[in-house]
Every structure is written in structure tokens, then in C-alpha cells.
Write a protein that holds these residues in place. Sequence first.
Motif, PDB file in Angstrom:
ATOM      1  N   PHE A 186       0.837  -1.202   0.000  1.00  0.00           N
ATOM      2  CA  PHE A 186       0.000   0.000   0.000  1.00  0.00           C
ATOM      3  C   PHE A 186       0.868   1.246   0.000  1.00  0.00           C
ATOM      4  CE2 PHE A 186      -4.518  -1.185   1.562  1.00  0.00           C
ATOM      5  CZ  PHE A 186      -4.578  -2.235   0.659  1.00  0.00           C
ATOM      6  N   TRP A 187       1.894   1.261   0.827  1.00  0.00           N
ATOM      7  CA  TRP A 187       2.772   2.431   0.942  1.00  0.00           C
ATOM      8  C   TRP A 187       3.403   2.746  -0.410  1.00  0.00           C
ATOM      9  CZ3 TRP A 187       3.664   4.639   5.925  1.00  0.00           C
ATOM     10  CH2 TRP A 187       4.478   5.766   5.907  1.00  0.00           C
ATOM     11  N   GLN A 188       3.757   1.701  -1.165  1.00  0.00           N
ATOM     12  CA  GLN A 188       4.355   1.900  -2.486  1.00  0.00           C
ATOM     13  C   GLN A 188       3.375   2.554  -3.454  1.00  0.00           C
ATOM     14  OE1 GLN A 188       5.624  -2.082  -3.404  1.00  0.00           O
ATOM     15  NE2 GLN A 188       7.552  -1.845  -2.300  1.00  0.00           N
ATOM     16  N   ARG A 189       2.088   2.332  -3.256  1.00  0.00           N
ATOM     17  CA  ARG A 189       1.062   2.919  -4.120  1.00  0.00           C
ATOM     18  C   ARG A 189       0.612   4.291  -3.631  1.00  0.00           C
ATOM     19  NH1 ARG A 189      -1.075  -0.780  -8.141  1.00  0.00           N
ATOM     20  NH2 ARG A 189       0.329  -2.529  -7.945  1.00  0.00           N
ATOM     21  N   SER A 190       0.546   4.413  -2.295  1.00  0.00           N
ATOM     22  CA  SER A 190       0.049   5.650  -1.691  1.00  0.00           C
ATOM     23  C   SER A 190       0.554   5.738  -0.257  1.00  0.00           C
ATOM     24  CB  SER A 190      -1.491   5.646  -1.695  1.00  0.00           C
ATOM     25  OG  SER A 190      -2.004   6.584  -0.786  1.00  0.00           O
ATOM     26  N   MET A 191       1.336   6.764   0.027  1.00  0.00           N
ATOM     27  CA  MET A 191       1.828   6.928   1.386  1.00  0.00           C
ATOM     28  C   MET A 191       0.665   7.044   2.372  1.00  0.00           C
ATOM     29  SD  MET A 191       4.684   9.511   2.940  1.00  0.00           S
ATOM     30  CE  MET A 191       3.666  10.939   3.174  1.00  0.00           C
ATOM     31  N   LEU A 192      -0.397   7.713   1.982  1.00  0.00           N
ATOM     32  CA  LEU A 192      -1.571   7.847   2.840  1.00  0.00           C
ATOM     33  C   LEU A 192      -2.156   6.478   3.181  1.00  0.00           C
ATOM     34  CD1 LEU A 192      -3.763   9.420   4.329  1.00  0.00           C
ATOM     35  CD2 LEU A 192      -4.953   9.691   2.127  1.00  0.00           C
ATOM     36  N   ALA A 193      -2.259   5.598   2.199  1.00  0.00           N
ATOM     37  CA  ALA A 193      -2.783   4.254   2.447  1.00  0.00           C
ATOM     38  C   ALA A 193      -1.901   3.512   3.447  1.00  0.00           C
ATOM     39  CB  ALA A 193      -2.886   3.471   1.139  1.00  0.00           C
ATOM     40  N   GLY A 194      -0.611   3.652   3.300  1.00  0.00           N
ATOM     41  CA  GLY A 194       0.312   3.020   4.253  1.00  0.00           C
ATOM     42  C   GLY A 194       0.143   3.573   5.650  1.00  0.00           C
ATOM     43  N   VAL A 195       0.047   4.878   5.754  1.00  0.00           N
ATOM     44  CA  VAL A 195      -0.132   5.528   7.066  1.00  0.00           C
ATOM     45  C   VAL A 195      -1.442   5.074   7.717  1.00  0.00           C
ATOM     46  CG1 VAL A 195      -0.537   7.769   8.183  1.00  0.00           C
ATOM     47  CG2 VAL A 195       1.343   7.505   6.567  1.00  0.00           C
ATOM     48  N   LEU A 196      -2.486   4.922   6.914  1.00  0.00           N
ATOM     49  CA  LEU A 196      -3.777   4.489   7.453  1.00  0.00           C
ATOM     50  C   LEU A 196      -3.713   3.078   8.042  1.00  0.00           C
ATOM     51  CD1 LEU A 196      -6.156   5.881   4.690  1.00  0.00           C
ATOM     52  CD2 LEU A 196      -6.039   6.643   7.079  1.00  0.00           C
ATOM     53  N   LEU A 197      -2.775   2.265   7.591  1.00  0.00           N
ATOM     54  CA  LEU A 197      -2.630   0.910   8.135  1.00  0.00           C
ATOM     55  C   LEU A 197      -1.737   0.836   9.365  1.00  0.00           C
ATOM     56  CD1 LEU A 197      -2.403  -1.435   5.008  1.00  0.00           C
ATOM     57  CD2 LEU A 197      -4.359  -0.981   6.493  1.00  0.00           C
ATOM     58  N   LEU A 198      -1.028   1.892   9.696  1.00  0.00           N
ATOM     59  CA  LEU A 198      -0.123   1.857  10.853  1.00  0.00           C
ATOM     60  C   LEU A 198      -0.837   1.559  12.178  1.00  0.00           C
ATOM     61  CD1 LEU A 198       2.442   4.670   9.967  1.00  0.00           C
ATOM     62  CD2 LEU A 198       2.826   2.189   9.977  1.00  0.00           C
ATOM     63  N   PRO A 199      -1.996   2.157  12.466  1.00  0.00           N
ATOM     64  CA  PRO A 199      -2.684   1.795  13.722  1.00  0.00           C
ATOM     65  C   PRO A 199      -3.080   0.315  13.769  1.00  0.00           C
ATOM     66  CG  PRO A 199      -3.600   3.828  12.833  1.00  0.00           C
ATOM     67  CD  PRO A 199      -2.682   3.264  11.785  1.00  0.00           C
ATOM     68  N   TYR A 200      -3.488  -0.225  12.640  1.00  0.00           N
ATOM     69  CA  TYR A 200      -3.840  -1.646  12.540  1.00  0.00           C
ATOM     70  C   TYR A 200      -2.618  -2.501  12.833  1.00  0.00           C
ATOM     71  CZ  TYR A 200      -5.551  -5.932  10.149  1.00  0.00           C
ATOM     72  OH  TYR A 200      -5.925  -7.199   9.811  1.00  0.00           O
ATOM     73  N   LEU A 201      -1.495  -2.171  12.221  1.00  0.00           N
ATOM     74  CA  LEU A 201      -0.260  -2.919  12.450  1.00  0.00           C
ATOM     75  C   LEU A 201       0.133  -2.868  13.926  1.00  0.00           C
ATOM     76  CD1 LEU A 201       2.096  -4.532  11.210  1.00  0.00           C
ATOM     77  CD2 LEU A 201       3.288  -2.347  10.942  1.00  0.00           C
TER      78      LEU A 201
END
Length: 170
Positions: free
Chosen positions: A138-153
Motif C-alpha cells: 500500500f505504501w508503495q502505491r500511496s503513502m496515505l494508504a500506508g499511514v492508514l494501516l499503521l494503527p492496525y499494524l
Amino acid sequence: MGVEVEQRSRTGDTRRNVVALLVLVVVAAAAGFVGNLLQGDDVGERYLALDRPAWAPPQEAFGIVWPVLYLLIAIAAWQVWRTSGGLAAARGPLTLWAAQLVVNAVWPGVFFGAGAFWPAVAVILLLDVLVVGTLVQFWQRSMLAGVLLLPYLAWIFYATGLNLAIALAN
């Protein structure tokens, strides 16, 4: 004439974006719903009966945290879908996203439904790997998408530690 076509195109794009977002929210929520079904009844009582570490969250935390996480997971997928230009272009990352949702839905059935704490450790470790892979894609496609997954991780890593602590204590 050109303005009318452009306006219709923008309206169609907006409609398509909203529908895609709603579909992804429903898919993420369905994973949570399936997980709830698989965990069985009286989960709160069973959780409280476990030997838990002092740093374990109160049972009420789960009902607050998971809906927020599922929403973030869906928005992240939507962001990847949108920035990639559609499903075909985002197939790889969204397949990984779907795989981690399936494993996410299975874990409560193993941990709570079956009371199999050590097999649940294996399931959640697989989930950790899939979520990290999804986040990277996700981060490779969109930094925002990657950031949105950080709380989940972060929550999944916390849950992994909790699962391990409960398996050791019970």
C-alpha cells in the motif's frame, strides 16, 4: 458540449469512487462480522476468565478499537484502488489486503471459538506477516494508504504479544 461531457465524467468518477469505498467498507466489516460469529458466545466472560497479563486491555476496548480499525483498513484499500486507477491495476495489493482480512476473521475462531491459544499464535503470526506485506504494498502505491494501516499494524503486534502471553499463562 465539452463541458457537459467533462461534468458527466466527473459525476461518474465520483459515483464510482463512492461505490468502491462503500464496497470496501462492507468487505472489511464483513471480516469483523465473520470473526464475531466464529468466536462464539459469551466472549467477554471467557476473556475475563483467562489468565491475562497486567497490560491486557479491558474487554470494552475491543468494541471501540476494531470498528475504527476496520474503517481505516477499508479507506486504505480504497486509496490504493483510487490512486492505482482501478481494480486491475491494484489487484496485487488488494489481493494481499483480502488475504489478511480472511486471516483476521479466522483468528477469533481459533483463539476464542476453539480455545486453541497456541494455534492462534500461529494464525496471528501469519496475520502479522500479511499486514506488514499489505502495508508495504500500500505504501508503495500511496503513502496515505500506508499511514492508514499503521494503527492496525500496531494493534496486531500488540494482540500478538497478548496472544502469546495468554498462551503461556493458560
